[in-house]
Structure formats: structure tokens, C-alpha cells
Design a protein around this motif. Sequence first.
Motif, PDB file in Angstrom:
ATOM      1  N   THR B  13       0.860  -1.184   0.000  1.00 57.83           N
ATOM      2  CA  THR B  13       0.000   0.000   0.000  1.00 57.83           C
ATOM      3  C   THR B  13       0.896   1.233   0.000  1.00 57.83           C
ATOM      4  O   THR B  13       2.066   1.155   0.396  1.00 57.83           O
ATOM      5  N   GLN B  14       0.336   2.364  -0.447  1.00 61.21           N
ATOM      6  CA  GLN B  14       1.156   3.575  -0.510  1.00 61.21           C
ATOM      7  C   GLN B  14       1.608   4.035   0.871  1.00 61.21           C
ATOM      8  O   GLN B  14       2.705   4.547   1.028  1.00 61.21           O
ATOM      9  N   THR B  15       0.757   3.815   1.870  1.00 61.55           N
ATOM     10  CA  THR B  15       1.134   4.192   3.234  1.00 61.55           C
ATOM     11  C   THR B  15       2.286   3.325   3.735  1.00 61.55           C
ATOM     12  O   THR B  15       3.226   3.826   4.356  1.00 61.55           O
ATOM     13  N   SER B  16       2.208   2.023   3.456  1.00 66.95           N
ATOM     14  CA  SER B  16       3.283   1.129   3.891  1.00 66.95           C
ATOM     15  C   SER B  16       4.581   1.417   3.139  1.00 66.95           C
ATOM     16  O   SER B  16       5.667   1.277   3.706  1.00 66.95           O
ATOM     17  N   VAL B  17       4.461   1.818   1.879  1.00 71.75           N
ATOM     18  CA  VAL B  17       5.658   2.175   1.111  1.00 71.75           C
ATOM     19  C   VAL B  17       6.351   3.377   1.757  1.00 71.75           C
ATOM     20  O   VAL B  17       7.564   3.391   1.922  1.00 71.75           O
ATOM     21  N   ARG B  18       5.566   4.369   2.162  1.00 75.37           N
ATOM     22  CA  ARG B  18       6.145   5.527   2.865  1.00 75.37           C
ATOM     23  C   ARG B  18       6.930   5.082   4.096  1.00 75.37           C
ATOM     24  O   ARG B  18       8.038   5.542   4.343  1.00 75.37           O
ATOM     25  N   ARG B  19       6.302   4.197   4.865  1.00 74.91           N
ATOM     26  CA  ARG B  19       6.935   3.720   6.098  1.00 74.91           C
ATOM     27  C   ARG B  19       8.205   2.919   5.782  1.00 74.91           C
ATOM     28  O   ARG B  19       9.223   3.078   6.431  1.00 74.91           O
ATOM     29  N   ALA B  20       8.121   2.074   4.756  1.00 75.37           N
ATOM     30  CA  ALA B  20       9.287   1.261   4.378  1.00 75.37           C
ATOM     31  C   ALA B  20      10.439   2.149   3.895  1.00 75.37           C
ATOM     32  O   ALA B  20      11.611   1.871   4.181  1.00 75.37           O
ATOM     33  N   LEU B  21      10.105   3.217   3.188  1.00 77.70           N
ATOM     34  CA  LEU B  21      11.151   4.141   2.727  1.00 77.70           C
ATOM     35  C   LEU B  21      11.849   4.780   3.916  1.00 77.70           C
ATOM     36  O   LEU B  21      13.073   4.916   3.935  1.00 77.70           O
ATOM     37  N   SER B  22      11.049   5.151   4.910  1.00 73.79           N
ATOM     38  CA  SER B  22      11.618   5.762   6.108  1.00 73.79           C
ATOM     39  C   SER B  22      12.544   4.770   6.829  1.00 73.79           C
ATOM     40  O   SER B  22      13.650   5.122   7.247  1.00 73.79           O
ATOM     41  N   THR B  23      12.092   3.505   6.930  1.00 70.60           N
ATOM     42  CA  THR B  23      12.919   2.457   7.537  1.00 70.60           C
ATOM     43  C   THR B  23      14.210   2.266   6.740  1.00 70.60           C
ATOM     44  O   THR B  23      15.298   2.157   7.313  1.00 70.60           O
ATOM     45  N   ALA B  24      14.074   2.229   5.421  1.00 69.11           N
ATOM     46  CA  ALA B  24      15.240   2.012   4.558  1.00 69.11           C
ATOM     47  C   ALA B  24      16.238   3.161   4.686  1.00 69.11           C
ATOM     48  O   ALA B  24      17.453   2.940   4.752  1.00 69.11           O
ATOM     49  N   MET B  25      15.726   4.392   4.768  1.00 66.71           N
ATOM     50  CA  MET B  25      16.634   5.539   4.880  1.00 66.71           C
ATOM     51  C   MET B  25      17.415   5.493   6.188  1.00 66.71           C
ATOM     52  O   MET B  25      18.606   5.798   6.214  1.00 66.71           O
ATOM     53  N   SER B  26      16.743   5.074   7.276  1.00 67.67           N
ATOM     54  CA  SER B  26      17.451   4.933   8.554  1.00 67.67           C
ATOM     55  C   SER B  26      18.514   3.841   8.457  1.00 67.67           C
ATOM     56  O   SER B  26      19.630   4.001   8.958  1.00 67.67           O
ATOM     57  N   ALA B  27      18.155   2.734   7.806  1.00 70.19           N
ATOM     58  CA  ALA B  27      19.103   1.625   7.675  1.00 70.19           C
ATOM     59  C   ALA B  27      20.329   2.061   6.874  1.00 70.19           C
ATOM     60  O   ALA B  27      21.464   1.755   7.245  1.00 70.19           O
ATOM     61  N   LEU B  28      20.098   2.805   5.794  1.00 72.22           N
ATOM     62  CA  LEU B  28      21.229   3.239   4.960  1.00 72.22           C
ATOM     63  C   LEU B  28      22.150   4.176   5.736  1.00 72.22           C
ATOM     64  O   LEU B  28      23.362   4.141   5.573  1.00 72.22           O
ATOM     65  N   ARG B  29      21.544   5.013   6.588  1.00 69.75           N
ATOM     66  CA  ARG B  29      22.365   5.886   7.425  1.00 69.75           C
ATOM     67  C   ARG B  29      23.257   5.012   8.309  1.00 69.75           C
ATOM     68  O   ARG B  29      24.435   5.282   8.481  1.00 69.75           O
ATOM     69  N   GLY B  30      22.653   3.940   8.825  1.00 74.43           N
ATOM     70  CA  GLY B  30      23.404   2.992   9.650  1.00 74.43           C
ATOM     71  C   GLY B  30      24.530   2.288   8.897  1.00 74.43           C
ATOM     72  O   GLY B  30      25.531   1.902   9.490  1.00 74.43           O
ATOM     73  N   PHE B  31      24.357   2.142   7.569  1.00 69.41           N
ATOM     74  CA  PHE B  31      25.419   1.525   6.755  1.00 69.41           C
ATOM     75  C   PHE B  31      26.522   2.527   6.414  1.00 69.41           C
ATOM     76  O   PHE B  31      27.451   2.208   5.686  1.00 69.41           O
ATOM     77  N   GLY B  32      26.371   3.767   6.878  1.00 68.15           N
ATOM     78  CA  GLY B  32      27.366   4.793   6.574  1.00 68.15           C
ATOM     79  C   GLY B  32      27.216   5.393   5.190  1.00 68.15           C
ATOM     80  O   GLY B  32      28.189   5.870   4.606  1.00 68.15           O
ATOM     81  N   ALA B  69      18.294  -4.708   1.225  1.00 72.28           N
ATOM     82  CA  ALA B  69      19.325  -3.750   0.842  1.00 72.28           C
ATOM     83  C   ALA B  69      20.599  -4.066   1.608  1.00 72.28           C
ATOM     84  O   ALA B  69      20.542  -4.430   2.783  1.00 72.28           O
ATOM     85  N   TRP B  70      21.705  -3.973   0.934  1.00 69.86           N
ATOM     86  CA  TRP B  70      22.979  -4.185   1.612  1.00 69.86           C
ATOM     87  C   TRP B  70      24.073  -3.410   0.892  1.00 69.86           C
ATOM     88  O   TRP B  70      23.913  -3.007  -0.254  1.00 69.86           O
ATOM     89  N   ARG B  71      25.162  -3.213   1.601  1.00 70.80           N
ATOM     90  CA  ARG B  71      26.265  -2.464   1.027  1.00 70.80           C
ATOM     91  C   ARG B  71      27.325  -3.432   0.521  1.00 70.80           C
ATOM     92  O   ARG B  71      27.685  -4.382   1.197  1.00 70.80           O
ATOM     93  N   ASP B  72      27.805  -3.137  -0.686  1.00 69.60           N
ATOM     94  CA  ASP B  72      28.787  -3.982  -1.350  1.00 69.60           C
ATOM     95  C   ASP B  72      29.925  -3.050  -1.763  1.00 69.60           C
ATOM     96  O   ASP B  72      29.971  -2.566  -2.890  1.00 69.60           O
ATOM     97  N   GLY B  73      30.802  -2.727  -0.818  1.00 73.50           N
ATOM     98  CA  GLY B  73      31.868  -1.749  -1.084  1.00 73.50           C
ATOM     99  C   GLY B  73      31.260  -0.383  -1.346  1.00 73.50           C
ATOM    100  O   GLY B  73      30.542   0.152  -0.508  1.00 73.50           O
ATOM    101  N   ARG B  74      31.514   0.158  -2.554  1.00 71.88           N
ATOM    102  CA  ARG B  74      30.984   1.486  -2.908  1.00 71.88           C
ATOM    103  C   ARG B  74      29.665   1.395  -3.659  1.00 71.88           C
ATOM    104  O   ARG B  74      29.211   2.375  -4.246  1.00 71.88           O
ATOM    105  N   ILE B  75      29.077   0.211  -3.679  1.00 78.04           N
ATOM    106  CA  ILE B  75      27.778   0.035  -4.340  1.00 78.04           C
ATOM    107  C   ILE B  75      26.747  -0.374  -3.291  1.00 78.04           C
ATOM    108  O   ILE B  75      27.032  -1.201  -2.419  1.00 78.04           O
ATOM    109  N   LEU B  76      25.569   0.241  -3.367  1.00 74.28           N
ATOM    110  CA  LEU B  76      24.442  -0.216  -2.547  1.00 74.28           C
ATOM    111  C   LEU B  76      23.628  -1.146  -3.407  1.00 74.28           C
ATOM    112  O   LEU B  76      23.283  -0.793  -4.546  1.00 74.28           O
ATOM    113  N   ARG B  77      23.319  -2.311  -2.882  1.00 74.28           N
ATOM    114  CA  ARG B  77      22.543  -3.281  -3.661  1.00 74.28           C
ATOM    115  C   ARG B  77      21.133  -3.402  -3.082  1.00 74.28           C
ATOM    116  O   ARG B  77      20.947  -3.390  -1.853  1.00 74.28           O
TER     117      ARG B  77
END
Lengths: 114, 144
Positions: B13-32, B69-77
Motif C-alpha cells: 500500500t502507498q502508506t506502507s511504502v512511505r513507512r518502508a522508505l523511512s525504515t530504509a533511509m534509517s538503515a542506509l544511514r546505519g550503513f554509513g 538492501a545491503w552495502r557492497d563496497g561502494r555500491i548499494l545493492r
Amino acid sequence: MDLKQSDHGDTRIITVSEPRIDAAVAIQFKDQMRELIAAGPDRVILDLSRVGFIDSSGLGAIVASMKQATGPQRLELAGLTRNVQKVFALTRMDRVFTIHPDVSSITGGLADAG
Amino acid sequence: MGGGGLHVLFPATQTSVRRALSTAMSALRGFGVDDDTRATAEIVLAEALNNVVEHAYEDRGHGIIELEAWRDGRILRFRLRDDGLPMPGNVIPERLPSDILIGTADLPEGGFGWSLIRDLTVDLAYHRDGTRNELCFGLSMSPV
């Protein structure tokens, strides 16, 4: 969808007071814009300075709003934040719209009609 | 780099996508991941996820999306999976033609999504596996 309007002479400024224009709000945004443009003066400026994120649905809704301004009426944009500017540049919509750095550069010379 | 990555499942759902994006952005911050790359990731992910909501599951109106999502050196996968309809013709849609800007009356109000995804990603790949869609792509991280 929180849109605020203020009229300055023959210019209407519509300010989007939400951080995102995305798929979840695009239809609502388009409907509200339709009313504000239909009842507006010839020049309408959409102030996006508080919007930090836009997706293709939001972009499509802004394009639809611009196309709705017909005859002498036109829709211009102001205050694109970095990420919003990026989406406009990648889709080349930055070449389609008149884009002002901010609304103060427009309202500075206009009388406030409330 | 702390091991592991992001792995979430959520309703389409569009609401869940918003929430997932927010979760993903926090996770990426955590990956540096730097701000610029995260902003690009949010654009690409929003397009890919909304496509699943609006097209893959358009017939039944509900479903589940799996995002990794995961980090692979200088690439985010990234890997997205869903159990919805296949891409038309089993291929990733093309960009919008570049001559669309000639007349403003004919400007498109949609179809920007795949142009954005194609422009911003590397290693974009789609597989239909039985009843399942799998979309993979990478993002090159901004130079340090």
C-alpha cells in the motif's frame, strides 16, 4: 494535503506545507490545485520550498496542474529544494517550467492583497 | 562495516511504502551511506515500490513486498520481490522518449518512474520466477 494560498495583486502563491508530494497524496494534490488554479488570477506560483521529496506521481500531478492553466493563465514554480530539483532535472521538466529561486524574489515587488 | 543488511516485508500500500522508505533511509544511514546517495536511493526505491503497488498488484489490490538492501563496497545493492503480475512482456519498461518536450500540451503526466530508475541505477535486472517478480539494482555511492 495542506496547501495555503495568498494573493499579491494579479499573482497567487500556493504554498505546499507538506514535506512530501508522493503517490499517497498525488490525487488529492491535483484536485486541490485544480480548484486553486481555476479560481486564480493569470499568474499562479507554486511554492515548493517546504517540500523535501517528490516522486514521479507527484511530478505528474504538478505537470497536470500546469496543463490545466490555459489561455493567459500560467503556473510557475519557486523554491525547489535539492532533491526536488534533482527529480525535475533528471526528467527534464526543469526545462518546461519557469522556476524561481524563491517566492520572496517575486513577492518583494508586489503589493500584498491578502 | 557492521554485518548484515536490511530485510523487510510489508503490505503493498502507498502508506506502507512511505513507512518502508523511512525504515530504509534509517538503515542506509546505519550503513554509513552519505546524504546524496540516500536521497537518490529514496527516489529510486519510491518509484520501484510504487510500481509494485500500482501495477504488479493492480488486479487484486493487495499483496506483500519484500525489500532487501545491503552495502557492497561502494555500491548499494537492492532486491525487491513480489508475487504480483509480471512486467509487460517480461521486460523492464523503457525510458520515456526524449522528444517529449516539444509541445507542453502533450507533456506526459506519468511514465517518469522507469526513466528515473534507469538513469540512476547500475546492474538493473528483472527476473520472473514462477509467480514471483524479482527486481535487482545497484546505486554507486557518491565519491568520498
